[in-house]
Write a protein that holds these residues in place. Structure first.
Motif, PDB file in Angstrom:
ATOM      1  N   LEU A  68      20.752  74.931  26.029  1.00 29.45           N
ATOM      2  CA  LEU A  68      22.053  74.382  26.419  1.00 29.45           C
ATOM      3  C   LEU A  68      22.237  72.940  25.952  1.00 29.45           C
ATOM      4  N   LEU A  69      21.181  72.141  26.019  1.00 35.25           N
ATOM      5  CA  LEU A  69      21.314  70.707  25.750  1.00 35.25           C
ATOM      6  C   LEU A  69      21.030  70.346  24.303  1.00 35.25           C
ATOM      7  N   GLY A  70      20.380  71.237  23.568  1.00 37.34           N
ATOM      8  CA  GLY A  70      20.075  70.967  22.170  1.00 37.34           C
ATOM      9  C   GLY A  70      18.731  70.290  21.992  1.00 37.34           C
ATOM     10  N   GLY A  71      18.220  70.357  20.770  1.00 38.89           N
ATOM     11  CA  GLY A  71      16.943  69.734  20.446  1.00 38.89           C
ATOM     12  C   GLY A  71      16.438  70.266  19.117  1.00 38.89           C
ATOM     13  N   THR A  72      15.261  69.817  18.722  1.00 35.83           N
ATOM     14  CA  THR A  72      14.625  70.269  17.487  1.00 35.83           C
ATOM     15  C   THR A  72      13.262  70.863  17.817  1.00 35.83           C
ATOM     16  N   LEU A  73      13.019  72.082  17.363  1.00 35.87           N
ATOM     17  CA  LEU A  73      11.763  72.763  17.642  1.00 35.87           C
ATOM     18  C   LEU A  73      10.673  72.318  16.672  1.00 35.87           C
ATOM     19  N   PRO A  74       9.418  72.559  17.004  1.00 36.30           N
ATOM     20  CA  PRO A  74       8.315  72.146  16.117  1.00 36.30           C
ATOM     21  C   PRO A  74       8.430  72.681  14.699  1.00 36.30           C
ATOM     22  N   ASP A  75       9.066  73.854  14.526  1.00 33.68           N
ATOM     23  CA  ASP A  75       9.196  74.401  13.171  1.00 33.68           C
ATOM     24  C   ASP A  75      10.408  73.847  12.431  1.00 33.68           C
ATOM     25  N   GLY A  76      11.097  72.881  13.040  1.00 33.61           N
ATOM     26  CA  GLY A  76      12.244  72.257  12.398  1.00 33.61           C
ATOM     27  C   GLY A  76      13.575  72.886  12.730  1.00 33.61           C
ATOM     28  N   THR A  77      13.590  73.977  13.480  1.00 33.94           N
ATOM     29  CA  THR A  77      14.850  74.619  13.863  1.00 33.94           C
ATOM     30  C   THR A  77      15.653  73.699  14.779  1.00 33.94           C
ATOM     31  N   VAL A  78      16.901  73.481  14.422  1.00 36.83           N
ATOM     32  CA  VAL A  78      17.780  72.623  15.215  1.00 36.83           C
ATOM     33  C   VAL A  78      18.553  73.487  16.206  1.00 36.83           C
ATOM     34  N   ILE A  79      18.414  73.175  17.466  1.00 35.84           N
ATOM     35  CA  ILE A  79      19.168  73.862  18.525  1.00 35.84           C
ATOM     36  C   ILE A  79      20.400  73.011  18.828  1.00 35.84           C
ATOM     37  N   THR A  80      21.576  73.557  18.565  1.00 40.52           N
ATOM     38  CA  THR A  80      22.799  72.798  18.771  1.00 40.52           C
ATOM     39  C   THR A  80      23.118  72.690  20.261  1.00 40.52           C
ATOM     40  N   PRO A  81      23.609  71.554  20.718  1.00 38.37           N
ATOM     41  CA  PRO A  81      23.961  71.433  22.137  1.00 38.37           C
ATOM     42  C   PRO A  81      25.171  72.294  22.478  1.00 38.37           C
ATOM     43  N   LYS A  82      25.068  73.038  23.547  1.00 39.46           N
ATOM     44  CA  LYS A  82      26.193  73.836  24.039  1.00 39.46           C
ATOM     45  C   LYS A  82      26.938  73.094  25.141  1.00 39.46           C
ATOM     46  N   TYR A  83      26.237  72.158  25.773  1.00 40.80           N
ATOM     47  CA  TYR A  83      26.846  71.375  26.851  1.00 40.80           C
ATOM     48  C   TYR A  83      26.463  69.928  26.658  1.00 40.80           C
ATOM     49  N   VAL A  84      27.462  69.062  26.693  1.00 37.12           N
ATOM     50  CA  VAL A  84      27.229  67.623  26.582  1.00 37.12           C
ATOM     51  C   VAL A  84      27.499  67.007  27.953  1.00 37.12           C
ATOM     52  N   GLY A  85      26.442  66.561  28.604  1.00 38.02           N
ATOM     53  CA  GLY A  85      26.578  66.006  29.938  1.00 38.02           C
ATOM     54  C   GLY A  85      25.222  65.646  30.487  1.00 38.02           C
ATOM     55  N   PRO A  86      25.161  65.279  31.754  1.00 32.94           N
ATOM     56  CA  PRO A  86      23.883  64.880  32.361  1.00 32.94           C
ATOM     57  C   PRO A  86      22.843  65.989  32.298  1.00 32.94           C
ATOM     58  N   ARG A  87      21.655  65.657  31.827  1.00 33.18           N
ATOM     59  CA  ARG A  87      20.585  66.647  31.712  1.00 33.18           C
ATOM     60  C   ARG A  87      20.209  67.236  33.072  1.00 33.18           C
ATOM     61  N   ARG A  88      20.217  66.394  34.099  1.00 34.85           N
ATOM     62  CA  ARG A  88      19.792  66.859  35.416  1.00 34.85           C
ATOM     63  C   ARG A  88      20.683  67.990  35.928  1.00 34.85           C
ATOM     64  N   ILE A  89      21.973  67.986  35.578  1.00 36.05           N
ATOM     65  CA  ILE A  89      22.872  69.053  36.008  1.00 36.05           C
ATOM     66  C   ILE A  89      22.398  70.394  35.461  1.00 36.05           C
ATOM     67  N   VAL A  90      22.049  70.421  34.190  1.00 33.82           N
ATOM     68  CA  VAL A  90      21.576  71.656  33.566  1.00 33.82           C
ATOM     69  C   VAL A  90      20.240  72.066  34.171  1.00 33.82           C
ATOM     70  N   GLU A  91      19.354  71.118  34.383  1.00 31.16           N
ATOM     71  CA  GLU A  91      18.046  71.445  34.948  1.00 31.16           C
ATOM     72  C   GLU A  91      18.180  72.050  36.347  1.00 31.16           C
ATOM     73  N   VAL A  92      19.062  71.493  37.166  1.00 33.35           N
ATOM     74  CA  VAL A  92      19.276  72.036  38.513  1.00 33.35           C
ATOM     75  C   VAL A  92      19.863  73.441  38.427  1.00 33.35           C
ATOM     76  N   ALA A  93      20.818  73.651  37.521  1.00 36.98           N
ATOM     77  CA  ALA A  93      21.429  74.970  37.374  1.00 36.98           C
ATOM     78  C   ALA A  93      20.396  76.012  36.953  1.00 36.98           C
ATOM     79  N   VAL A  94      19.553  75.670  35.981  1.00 39.57           N
ATOM     80  CA  VAL A  94      18.540  76.608  35.497  1.00 39.57           C
ATOM     81  C   VAL A  94      17.510  76.879  36.589  1.00 39.57           C
TER      82      VAL A  94
END
Length: 385
Positions: A68-94
């Motif tokens: 949801l928040l995006g990032g880059t994996l060790p193999d170089g794959t870029v995960i695009t952010p699906k939600y732009v906002g406070p990280r803690r909100i997503v962590e609590v939801a998950v």
């Protein structure tokens, strides 16, 4: 109790019969489900994910949050952010979904509640289609179960005559169900969720049986806090949810980024050409919406009246997408003020009497005097005349 499945499951490779034409594949859908549109990202996360996963989850909670928040994996794959906002909100939801409590996403219109719920379900279960769309006419059967009346009349109540709801199917499969616009659903229908969420069971008295949820089952509901008082949740039902409030984007740049990303995705699905540079007009739309929404200009110097509409991020995306289509089909492909002016007018002026006064006053006191906005002012004046 096993529940009959009536549709092909996403990712099964089964095509959908579209009638006279050839079968439709997921790749050809106008708006693919999240698990199809971002299948490569989900697969890359699953391959790189070595953390513990709750029962029947496709990914670990850490990987779901990364999706949801995006990032880059060790193999170089870029995960695009699906939600732009406070990280803690997503962590609590998950984290909520990893427990036995259901999740309620609450917020004003346009804060990406539906978008977040879809992507959460896609990442957790690999299936975001177990959906109940809440309306004033949503019946109890949409949450519990219905009947195939031809079989019911011919043979009486039986498992073959039972038509499972998306919630019942999610319970039997250990998947994530979604209920959109929960507060639009009549209160007596809402309360059918109480037993499901507290006892994790759904009685079928006609058969003298029940469906018990298997591990992995949970439910995500969304609600619009502008709908308070329409069909407010009972205290008994509200206790079954952990509520997470999704805020409006904190800064103008965050909102510009969200609009730009979503418009690009929509443009690709609609096969619109990418504009050479549309960020200036996107920033202009976001600025107008935020100032009218907040009742003050960005520099804090001028108070302005707010219209009756919400002027949400979702509406800004719609305005820019419409402008991009105008530029592509009736212009030179470059997004200009004339392409977005009519869309802004339609978004702002919902009440023809009161909102038109608010808009005209904003145009004359703010837009007209702003450096570099003369072309935008003229375009807005032309469509507002």
């Amino acid at each position: 109790m096993p529940v009959p499945e009536t549709i092909a499951q996403p990712g099964s490779g089964v095509e959908t019969d579209t009638g006279p034409g050839r079968p439709q594949t997921a790749a050809e859908a106008l708006r693919p489900h999240a698990e199809h549109a971002f299948a490569h990202e989900l697969a890359a996360l699953a391959a790189a994910d070595d953390r513990p996963r709750p029962a029947r989850w496709r990914l670990s909670p850490w990987a779901v949050a990364t999706y949801l928040l995006g990032g880059t994996l060790p193999d170089g794959t870029v995960i695009t952010p699906k939600y732009v906002g406070p990280r803690r909100i997503v962590e609590v939801a998950v984290t909520t979904l990893a427990t036995d409590r259901a999740l309620l996403l609450l917020g004003v219109p346009g804060t990406a509640k539906t978008w977040v719920s879809e992507h959460l379900a896609a990442a957790v279960s690999g299936d975001s289609t177990l959906l109940v769309q809440g309306t004033a006419g949503t019946p109890e059967e949409a949450i519990r179960y219905g009947w195939n009346y031809a079989r019911l009349l011919a043979h009486g109540p039986s498992r073959d005559a039972l038509v499972p709801s998306p919630v019942m199917r999610a319970m039997s499969r250990g998947a994530t169900a979604r209920v959109e616009e929960l507060t639009r659903i009549p209160a007596d229908v809402q309360d059918t969720l109480i037993t499901i969420l507290s006892e994790k069971t759904l009685p079928v008295p006609e058969l003298g049986e029940e469906v018990q949820a298997v591990p992995g089952f949970n439910l995500i509901a969304t609600a619009n806090d502008r709908d308070r008082g329409v069909n407010e949740l009972s205290s008994a039902l509200r206790r079954r949810f952990n509520t997470v409030v999704l805020p409006l984007p904190a800064t103008a740049e965050d909102e510009v980024d969200i609009v730009a990303r979503r418009v690009e995705q929509l443009g690709r699905s609609l096969r619109l050409p990418s504009p050479p540079d549309g960020v200036d007009e996107i920033r202009r739309v976001v600025t107008v919406f935020r100032e009218l929404r907040d009742g003050v200009t960005a520099d804090g110097r001028t108070r302005v009246k707010s219209p009756s509409g919400t002027l949400s991020t979702a509406e800004a995306i719609s305005v820019v997408t419409g402008g991009l289509a105008l530029a592509a089909h009736f212009g030179d492909g470059v997004l200009r003020p004339a392409d977005i002016a009519a869309g802004i007018l339609g978004a702002v002026v919902r009440d023809p009497a009161a909102d038109r006064v608010v808009w005209q006053e904003y145009l004359e006191t703010v837009v007209r005097e702003r450096d570099g906005w003369k072309d935008f002012y003229r375009a807005c004046r032309e469509v507002s005349a």
